[in-house]
Motif scaffolding. Structure first.
Motif, short mmCIF file in Angstrom:
data_model
loop_
_atom_site.label_atom_id
_atom_site.label_comp_id
_atom_site.label_asym_id
_atom_site.label_seq_id
_atom_site.Cartn_x
_atom_site.Cartn_y
_atom_site.Cartn_z
N ASP A 110 0.78 -1.18 -0.05
CA ASP A 110 0.09 -0.09 -0.03
C ASP A 110 0.83 1.14 -0.12
N LEU A 111 0.59 1.88 -0.81
CA LEU A 111 1.44 3.24 -1.09
C LEU A 111 0.82 4.32 0.18
N PRO A 112 1.65 5.39 0.73
CA PRO A 112 1.19 6.07 1.71
C PRO A 112 0.51 7.13 1.39
N ILE A 113 -0.62 6.80 0.57
CA ILE A 113 -1.41 8.00 -0.08
C ILE A 113 -2.16 8.63 0.88
N GLU A 114 -2.32 8.10 2.09
CA GLU A 114 -3.22 8.92 3.00
C GLU A 114 -2.48 9.86 3.78
N ASP A 115 -1.00 10.02 3.68
CA ASP A 115 -0.12 10.99 4.41
C ASP A 115 -0.14 11.96 3.77
N ARG A 124 -4.63 11.82 -0.22
CA ARG A 124 -4.35 13.02 0.39
C ARG A 124 -2.80 13.52 0.41
N SER A 125 -2.14 12.66 -0.28
CA SER A 125 -0.66 12.64 -0.25
C SER A 125 -0.14 14.04 -1.07
N ALA A 126 1.26 14.44 -1.06
CA ALA A 126 1.61 15.59 -1.58
C ALA A 126 2.40 15.50 -2.91
N GLU A 127 2.24 14.43 -3.63
CA GLU A 127 2.85 14.30 -4.75
C GLU A 127 2.43 14.77 -6.14
N TRP A 128 1.19 15.31 -6.00
CA TRP A 128 0.43 16.06 -7.14
C TRP A 128 1.27 17.11 -7.91
N ASP A 129 2.12 17.94 -7.01
CA ASP A 129 2.96 18.95 -7.57
C ASP A 129 4.51 18.63 -7.55
N ASP A 130 4.85 17.38 -7.26
CA ASP A 130 5.97 17.08 -6.92
C ASP A 130 6.95 16.48 -8.25
#
Length: 217
Positions: free
Chosen positions: A35-40, A142-148
């Protein structure tokens, strides 16, 4: 025997691969489907990579398989683990410096002209009970990768395959052909099925993945 590292798409989990994983294990292979940490809310692409690499540990003969949005994570994992093969299944192939949020316009993606339900867009040929469970198991991204920005200077230099789904209504075949040619320099293979082919045709998909590994020999 290979170690198949199966990376899920947006809003998903390792469970999405459970049928394919079971089939690969039945054939004698090892499987890791984290599971990727997408809720972090603080997690970025490097955190996704590290979560997968940690679960793989010291396993050898690694084949990294990306589904959909998992395409932004899979090459990072393949590069770190010195994988033998990278496979995109209806995958988003990243470009150096590109953020996941930029991919859609950069790739030439266009939204469907008709309004589609979740089932129609993602799960068209998945049995109803299984589709319902997939939706119920969905996680908030909810993770922060969208603009990474994607951090590598190039995709890893290793054998790479792309597999498109002929009935995919999220990433239609023409888009997948364009992306594979423009970003990987290859013509994708094809399989019948919707975007969630890993749930609708797990045996056939496992056969394709095993075949790709066997061809390395």
């Amino acid at each position: 025997m290979a170690t198949f590292v199966l990376i899920h798409g947006g809003g998903g989990s390792g469970w999405d691969w459970h049928l394919v994983g079971a089939e690969l294990r039945r054939r004698g292979h090892d499987v890791v489907a984290p599971d990727l940490p997408i809720e972090d809310p603080a997690a970025k692409l490097a955190d996704f990579r590290d979560a997968v690499v940690s679960e793989v540990g010291e396993r050898a003969d690694v084949v990294v398989v990306a589904h959909s949005y998992g395409g932004f994570t899979a090459p990072l994992v393949a590069d770190r683990l010195d994988a033998r093969l990278l496979v995109f299944v209806a995958g988003m192939v990243p470009a150096p410096g590109e953020t996941p949020g930029q991919w859609w316009e950069n790739s030439g993606y266009t939204s469907p002209s008709e309004k589609l339900s979740v089932v129609e867009q993602f799960l068209g040929d998945v049995p109803a009970e299984l589709a319902e469970e997939n939706i119920a198991r969905g996680r908030d991204q909810r993770s922060a990768e969208w603009d990474d920005p994607w951090p590598l200077a190039a995709l890893p230099d290793l054998p790479t395959r792309a597999l498109l789904c002929r009935e995919d209504r999220l990433f239609p075949p023409d888009l997948q052909r364009h992306v594979a040619k423009a970003r990987l320099g290859i013509t994708p293979d094809e399989i019948s099925g919707s975007h969630m082919v890993l749930l609708s045709r797990p045996v056939e998909l496992a056969e394709r993945l095993e075949g790709y590994f066997a061809a390395l020999r």
